[in-house]
Design a protein around this motif. Structure first.
Motif, PDB file in Angstrom:
ATOM      1  N   ARG A  14       0.821  -1.225   0.000  1.00 42.12           N
ATOM      2  CA  ARG A  14       0.000   0.000   0.000  1.00 42.12           C
ATOM      3  C   ARG A  14       0.849   1.266   0.000  1.00 42.12           C
ATOM      4  O   ARG A  14       0.379   2.333  -0.342  1.00 42.12           O
ATOM      5  CB  ARG A  14      -0.969  -0.014   1.188  1.00 42.12           C
ATOM      6  CG  ARG A  14      -2.128  -0.972   1.012  1.00 42.12           C
ATOM      7  CD  ARG A  14      -2.923  -1.126   2.283  1.00 42.12           C
ATOM      8  NE  ARG A  14      -2.217  -1.918   3.283  1.00 42.12           N
ATOM      9  CZ  ARG A  14      -2.692  -2.215   4.495  1.00 42.12           C
ATOM     10  NH1 ARG A  14      -3.881  -1.756   4.845  1.00 42.12           N
ATOM     11  NH2 ARG A  14      -2.000  -2.952   5.343  1.00 42.12           N
ATOM     12  N   ASP A 108       4.290  -3.896  15.712  1.00 39.18           N
ATOM     13  CA  ASP A 108       4.516  -3.629  14.286  1.00 39.18           C
ATOM     14  C   ASP A 108       5.805  -2.835  14.099  1.00 39.18           C
ATOM     15  O   ASP A 108       5.978  -1.778  14.734  1.00 39.18           O
ATOM     16  CB  ASP A 108       3.374  -2.770  13.715  1.00 39.18           C
ATOM     17  CG  ASP A 108       2.031  -3.471  13.721  1.00 39.18           C
ATOM     18  OD1 ASP A 108       2.004  -4.710  13.649  1.00 39.18           O
ATOM     19  OD2 ASP A 108       1.004  -2.754  13.791  1.00 39.18           O
ATOM     20  N   ARG A 111       5.369   1.030  13.492  1.00 35.92           N
ATOM     21  CA  ARG A 111       4.811   1.964  14.499  1.00 35.92           C
ATOM     22  C   ARG A 111       5.987   2.487  15.317  1.00 35.92           C
ATOM     23  O   ARG A 111       6.226   2.034  16.443  1.00 35.92           O
ATOM     24  CB  ARG A 111       3.826   1.249  15.430  1.00 35.92           C
ATOM     25  CG  ARG A 111       2.500   0.878  14.808  1.00 35.92           C
ATOM     26  CD  ARG A 111       1.559   0.325  15.878  1.00 35.92           C
ATOM     27  NE  ARG A 111       0.352  -0.214  15.321  1.00 35.92           N
ATOM     28  CZ  ARG A 111      -0.769   0.489  15.107  1.00 35.92           C
ATOM     29  NH1 ARG A 111      -0.835   1.752  15.426  1.00 35.92           N
ATOM     30  NH2 ARG A 111      -1.835  -0.105  14.598  1.00 35.92           N
ATOM     31  N   THR A 165      -0.483  -1.642  18.456  1.00 38.72           N
ATOM     32  CA  THR A 165       0.482  -2.529  19.102  1.00 38.72           C
ATOM     33  C   THR A 165       1.349  -1.657  19.990  1.00 38.72           C
ATOM     34  O   THR A 165       1.393  -0.441  19.769  1.00 38.72           O
ATOM     35  CB  THR A 165       1.356  -3.299  18.080  1.00 38.72           C
ATOM     36  OG1 THR A 165       2.131  -2.375  17.336  1.00 38.72           O
ATOM     37  CG2 THR A 165       0.489  -4.132  17.146  1.00 38.72           C
ATOM     38  N   VAL A 190      -6.537 -11.031  11.669  1.00 38.73           N
ATOM     39  CA  VAL A 190      -5.952  -9.720  11.367  1.00 38.73           C
ATOM     40  C   VAL A 190      -4.825  -9.357  12.340  1.00 38.73           C
ATOM     41  O   VAL A 190      -3.812  -8.778  11.956  1.00 38.73           O
ATOM     42  CB  VAL A 190      -7.051  -8.626  11.401  1.00 38.73           C
ATOM     43  CG1 VAL A 190      -6.451  -7.234  11.314  1.00 38.73           C
ATOM     44  CG2 VAL A 190      -8.046  -8.858  10.283  1.00 38.73           C
ATOM     45  N   ALA A 191      -4.996  -9.717  13.604  1.00 43.86           N
ATOM     46  CA  ALA A 191      -4.006  -9.351  14.624  1.00 43.86           C
ATOM     47  C   ALA A 191      -4.121 -10.352  15.761  1.00 43.86           C
ATOM     48  O   ALA A 191      -5.068 -11.149  15.812  1.00 43.86           O
ATOM     49  CB  ALA A 191      -4.277  -7.932  15.122  1.00 43.86           C
ATOM     50  N   LYS A 215       0.412   3.723  12.713  1.00 43.84           N
ATOM     51  CA  LYS A 215       0.972   2.666  11.863  1.00 43.84           C
ATOM     52  C   LYS A 215       1.202   3.258  10.487  1.00 43.84           C
ATOM     53  O   LYS A 215       0.261   3.788   9.867  1.00 43.84           O
ATOM     54  CB  LYS A 215       0.014   1.479  11.764  1.00 43.84           C
ATOM     55  CG  LYS A 215       0.581   0.364  10.900  1.00 43.84           C
ATOM     56  CD  LYS A 215      -0.076  -0.971  11.199  1.00 43.84           C
ATOM     57  CE  LYS A 215      -1.254  -1.242  10.318  1.00 43.84           C
ATOM     58  NZ  LYS A 215      -0.947  -1.342   8.881  1.00 43.84           N
TER      59      LYS A 215
HETATM   60  C1  LIG Z   1      -1.875  -5.279  14.479  1.00 43.82           C
HETATM   61  C2  LIG Z   1      -2.490  -3.964  14.094  1.00 43.82           C
HETATM   62  O1  LIG Z   1      -1.483  -3.008  13.873  1.00 43.82           O
HETATM   63  C3  LIG Z   1      -3.358  -3.461  15.209  1.00 43.82           C
HETATM   64  O2  LIG Z   1      -3.870  -2.221  14.858  1.00 43.82           O
HETATM   65  C4  LIG Z   1      -3.317  -4.102  12.857  1.00 43.82           C
HETATM   66  O3  LIG Z   1      -4.334  -5.011  13.094  1.00 43.82           O
HETATM   67  C5  LIG Z   1      -2.516  -4.515  11.670  1.00 43.82           C
HETATM   68  O4  LIG Z   1      -3.399  -4.649  10.568  1.00 43.82           O
HETATM   69  P1  LIG Z   1      -2.925  -4.730   9.042  1.00 43.82           P
HETATM   70  O5  LIG Z   1      -4.044  -5.418   8.332  1.00 43.82           O
HETATM   71  O6  LIG Z   1      -1.670  -5.540   9.036  1.00 43.82           O
HETATM   72  O7  LIG Z   1      -2.756  -3.340   8.546  1.00 43.82           O
END
Ligand SMILES: C[C@](O)(CO)[C@H](O)COP(=O)(O)O
Ligand SMILES: Nc1ccn([C@@H]2O[C@H](COP(=O)(O)OP(=O)(O)OP(=O)(O)O)[C@@H](O)[C@H]2O)c(=O)n1
Length: 238
Positions: A14, A108, A111, A165, A190-191, A215
């Motif tokens: 992205r 992450d 972040r 995170t 997703v997480a 993020k």
């Molecule tokens: C783990 C996370 O950053 C919590 O906000 C989020 O779920 C990551 O999501 P992505 O789909 O990898 O962007």
């Protein structure tokens, strides 16, 4: 012991740049190194593991040397999804001799502005309650749309938490969750927090996050990150 597990196995589609976003430089330092230094600085973090995109391990190791990230102990292979990367990281930690009672702060790589307070609170809440998820209350009005173009439906925001995170667990608990997910065929949650919710029976406690703990997903996020770093200097490190 408390370990940071930094997930950096994504390719950043992205963001649309030539190199993965976690290795892009902001203020003459790669984003992932800003993230590593936040954990390096924290006195209660005893070691750092990174789950790294294939082909970037040597680059990561040399950046860690260049920026004096002394706590980086392990680099594991990235997976095809975030969940698989986390899987590789937690099983890697176990193979390296980490104990079931040890805390793992899963974060992450993208972040980089997490504060020392967020790290401290993750450790404290996980020690007290077992499952610590960083999150912030939802301030915006929320609409639900099938096509992203039109809607007639709103969702009450009062109970909504936007997750961030770190998400922190005892190593044995996060491994148990991944083992149960494998048995039940849950492959791509997703997480970690969504995995815990899908599995059920695990009460998660919320650690107050911050709007600054962004993020970096798109070019727009990169601009916000640069602006935050330039205007706030070191104040966000507290
Ligand atoms: C783990 C996370 O950053 C919590 O906000 C989020 O779920 C990551 O999501 P992505 O789909 O990898 O962007
Ligand atoms: N297979 C994957 C996918 C993501 N991540 C990590 O999870 C974090 C959040 O993921 P996201 O922003 O979705 O990263 P990408 O997958 O890199 O981005 P995109 O979806 O735009 O390709 C990032 O630190 C990313 O490196 C990972 O470790 N392994």
């Amino acid at each position: 012991m408390n370990y940071a597990l930094i997930i950096a196995g994504g390719s950043g589609n992205r963001m649309g740049q030539d190199i993965p976003k976690q290795f892009m430089h902001v203020d003459d330092c790669p984003i992932i190194v800003h993230t590593l230094l936040a954990f390096e600085r924290h006195p209660d973090i005893h070691g750092i593991a990174v789950v790294c995109l294939d082909g970037w391990q040597t680059v990561l190791r040399s950046y860690a040397n260049q920026f004096s990230v002394t706590k980086l102990k392990w680099i594991f292979k990235g997976g095809d999804s975030g969940m698989e990367s986390i899987h590789n990281g937690i099983y890697g930690l176990r193979e390296e001799g980490c104990q079931g009672e040890d805390l793992v702060l899963i974060h992450d790589a993208v972040r980089p502005l997490l504060s020392q307070d967020i790290i401290s609170s993750n450790i404290a809440i996980c020690q007290k309650y077992g499952y610590a998820i960083t999150g912030i209350r939802c301030r915006e009005a929320i609409l639900e749309s099938e096509d992203g173009f039109s809607t007639t439906k709103s969702i009450p925001r009062d109970k909504l938490i936007r997750t961030q995170t770190p998400q922190t667990f005892r190593l044995r608990n996060i491994i148990e969750a991944h083992e149960e997910a494998a048995v039940r065929g849950i492959e791509n949650s997703v997480a970690s927090c969504t995995l815990m919710a899908e599995l059920g029976g695990r009460e998660m406690h919320i650690v107050p996050g911050s709007e600054k703990n962004i993020k970096v997903t798109t070019v727009e996020d990169l601009e916000i990150l640069k602006a935050l770093m330039h205007t706030q200097k070191d104040s966000w490190l507290k």
